[in-house]
Enzyme design. Structure first.
Site, PDB file in Angstrom:
ATOM      1  N   LYS A 155     100.367  66.134  73.483  1.00 38.28           N
ATOM      2  CA  LYS A 155     101.380  67.002  72.858  1.00 38.28           C
ATOM      3  C   LYS A 155     102.264  67.602  73.948  1.00 38.28           C
ATOM      4  CE  LYS A 155     101.874  70.120  68.909  1.00 38.28           C
ATOM      5  NZ  LYS A 155     102.867  69.309  68.219  1.00 38.28           N
TER       6      LYS A 155
ATOM      7  N   GLU B 148     104.921  57.778  62.989  1.00 38.55           N
ATOM      8  CA  GLU B 148     104.800  59.164  62.491  1.00 38.55           C
ATOM      9  C   GLU B 148     106.190  59.755  62.390  1.00 38.55           C
ATOM     10  OE1 GLU B 148     102.817  61.756  65.331  1.00 38.55           O
ATOM     11  OE2 GLU B 148     103.672  60.630  67.005  1.00 38.55           O
TER      12      GLU B 148
ATOM     13  N   TYR C  91     102.376  71.766  74.653  1.00 44.07           N
ATOM     14  CA  TYR C  91     102.532  72.873  73.716  1.00 44.07           C
ATOM     15  C   TYR C  91     101.612  72.705  72.525  1.00 44.07           C
ATOM     16  CZ  TYR C  91     105.304  70.128  70.330  1.00 44.07           C
ATOM     17  OH  TYR C  91     105.718  69.213  69.394  1.00 44.07           O
TER      18      TYR C  91
ATOM     19  N   LEU D 247     100.480  61.281  67.405  1.00 45.45           N
ATOM     20  CA  LEU D 247      99.734  62.480  67.777  1.00 45.45           C
ATOM     21  C   LEU D 247      98.636  62.683  66.728  1.00 45.45           C
ATOM     22  CD1 LEU D 247      99.720  65.113  69.599  1.00 45.45           C
ATOM     23  CD2 LEU D 247     100.877  66.182  67.670  1.00 45.45           C
TER      24      LEU D 247
HETATM   25  N1  PDD Z   1     104.691  69.218  65.348  1.00 46.08           N
HETATM   26  N2  PDD Z   1     103.316  64.350  65.131  1.00 46.08           N
HETATM   27  C1  PDD Z   1     104.243  64.957  65.887  1.00 46.08           C
HETATM   28  C2  PDD Z   1     105.156  64.121  66.728  1.00 46.08           C
HETATM   29  C3  PDD Z   1     104.327  66.365  65.899  1.00 46.08           C
HETATM   30  O1  PDD Z   1     105.241  66.973  66.675  1.00 46.08           O
HETATM   31  C4  PDD Z   1     103.447  67.117  65.067  1.00 46.08           C
HETATM   32  C5  PDD Z   1     103.482  68.625  65.040  1.00 46.08           C
HETATM   33  C6  PDD Z   1     102.509  66.425  64.284  1.00 46.08           C
HETATM   34  C7  PDD Z   1     101.527  67.156  63.406  1.00 46.08           C
HETATM   35  O2  PDD Z   1     100.551  67.840  64.157  1.00 46.08           O
HETATM   36  P1  PDD Z   1      99.838  69.151  63.589  1.00 46.08           P
HETATM   37  O3  PDD Z   1      99.317  68.806  62.240  1.00 46.08           O
HETATM   38  O4  PDD Z   1      98.786  69.439  64.567  1.00 46.08           O
HETATM   39  O5  PDD Z   1     100.916  70.224  63.518  1.00 46.08           O
HETATM   40  C8  PDD Z   1     102.468  65.048  64.355  1.00 46.08           C
HETATM   41  C9  PDD Z   1     104.774  70.652  65.532  1.00 46.08           C
HETATM   42  C10 PDD Z   1     104.452  71.427  64.297  1.00 46.08           C
HETATM   43  C11 PDD Z   1     106.123  70.989  66.127  1.00 46.08           C
HETATM   44  O6  PDD Z   1     106.533  70.245  67.010  1.00 46.08           O
HETATM   45  O7  PDD Z   1     106.737  71.982  65.737  1.00 46.08           O
END
Ligand code: PDD
Length: 285
Positions: A149, A182, A33, A207
């Site tokens: 992801k 994270e 996703y 991630l």
């Molecule tokens: N989450 N780490 C994890 C485990 C995440 O699920 C996310 C993002 C990030 C940050 O990635 P980005 O800056 O590309 O959004 C780091 C999304 C927003 C979610 O699961 O809703």
């Protein structure tokens, strides 16, 4: 106005949009996703999100269901049909529908695609950022491929719920060596007492957040010193500032970790400045 979802080639009212019971996303979490921010009706950093999507798919050997250009059109159309000005797009691709068998389905099985878009409470998020959020730490019990992801998010779900039950908004995973990896849905950062911005390298254990990648540019433009290295929960307790980044929260100040105040217990100058500057560096499309 009813919400509209894109499902496998059709735009449908969300309440009547469905996927097959033998979709591999439903049965095996066999999919990936992306979440993109929508700001002023434009999609933020879409190209970077698409590049990460293609990488996640390639790592799992799921084929791109349509060209990146066609997918971009669908995303734009979902924003338009749902009249989203400030919000998010959610995009999910799974290995498709097939009789249940753990191994890959027959070649030629079409991947399933779902895209939704919804409005976020922009003013509410700004208020939350002005106050800062609390985080709690939890053991990192995820698989090794968190760089993908994937929609397999059970440890993240349990971690976020643990945070909520302790009155916190986010959980920080801590690995076996005591280092923060994270957040359950965000990347983790601290600012040291001497003003260095610290975040874990994206080579393993996290991630590679798109917000994180863009923020590295913002940090440079602000003349701040960056250290990409692991940090412990202990170091975070004693940091001057802490914050998290994600597409839906941008830069969100952290003011408590495991019930200890960070710095003076209020959002710090670095986090606040980076939040304010972020969209000057992000791409809109
Ligand atoms: N989450 N780490 C994890 C485990 C995440 O699920 C996310 C993002 C990030 C940050 O990635 P980005 O800056 O590309 O959004 C780091 C999304 C927003 C979610 O699961 O809703």
């Amino acid at each position: 106005m009813s919400r509209i979802a894109y499902v496998n080639g059709r735009y449908l009212p969300a309440r009547s949009a469905t996927v097959h019971i033998e979709d591999r996303g439903y049965q095996f979490s066999d999919g990936v996703y992306e979440v993109c921010e929508v700001r002023g009706g434009a999609i933020v950093d879409q190209q970077r999100h698409m590049a990460r999507l293609e990488r996640s798919l390639a790592e799992l050997r799921i084929r791109m269901p349509m060209s990146a250009g066609a997918l971009a059109v669908v995303m734009r159309e979902c924003v338009r049909r749902n009249r989203v000005r400030e919000g998010i797009i959610y995009l999910q691709i799974t290995r498709g529908v097939a009789r249940r068998d753990h191994a890959f389905p027959p070649a030629g099985t079409a991947p399933s695609v779902v895209v939704t878009a919804r409005t976020l409470d922009f003013a509410g998020n700004e208020r939350t950022a002005a106050e800062g959020i609390a985080v709690v730490t939890v053991p990192d019990n995820r698989w090794e491929r968190v760089d993908i992801k994937s929609i397999s998010l059970l440890p993240n779900v349990l971690a976020k719920q643990a945070a909520r039950e302790q009155g916190a908004k986010e959980a920080w995973f801590v690995d076996r060596d005591g280092h923060v990896t994270e957040g359950s849905s965000s990347n983790a950062w601290i600012v040291t007492k001497d003003g260095k911005v610290v975040t874990r390298p994206a080579d393993r254990g996290i991630l590679r957040g798109i917000t994180r990648t863009v923020l590295l540019d913002v940090i440079k433009a602000q003349g701040l010193e960056l250290e990409e290295r692991a940090f412990t929960a202990e170091e975070a307790y004693g940091a001057r500032e802490a914050f998290v980044t994600s597409a839906s929260q941008i830069v969100m100040p952290v003011v408590r970790i495991d019930d200890r105040p960070v710095g003076n217990g209020a959002p710090g100058l670095v986090a606040t400045t980076l939040r304010a500057e972020f969209h000057r560096h992000a791409e809109l499309s």
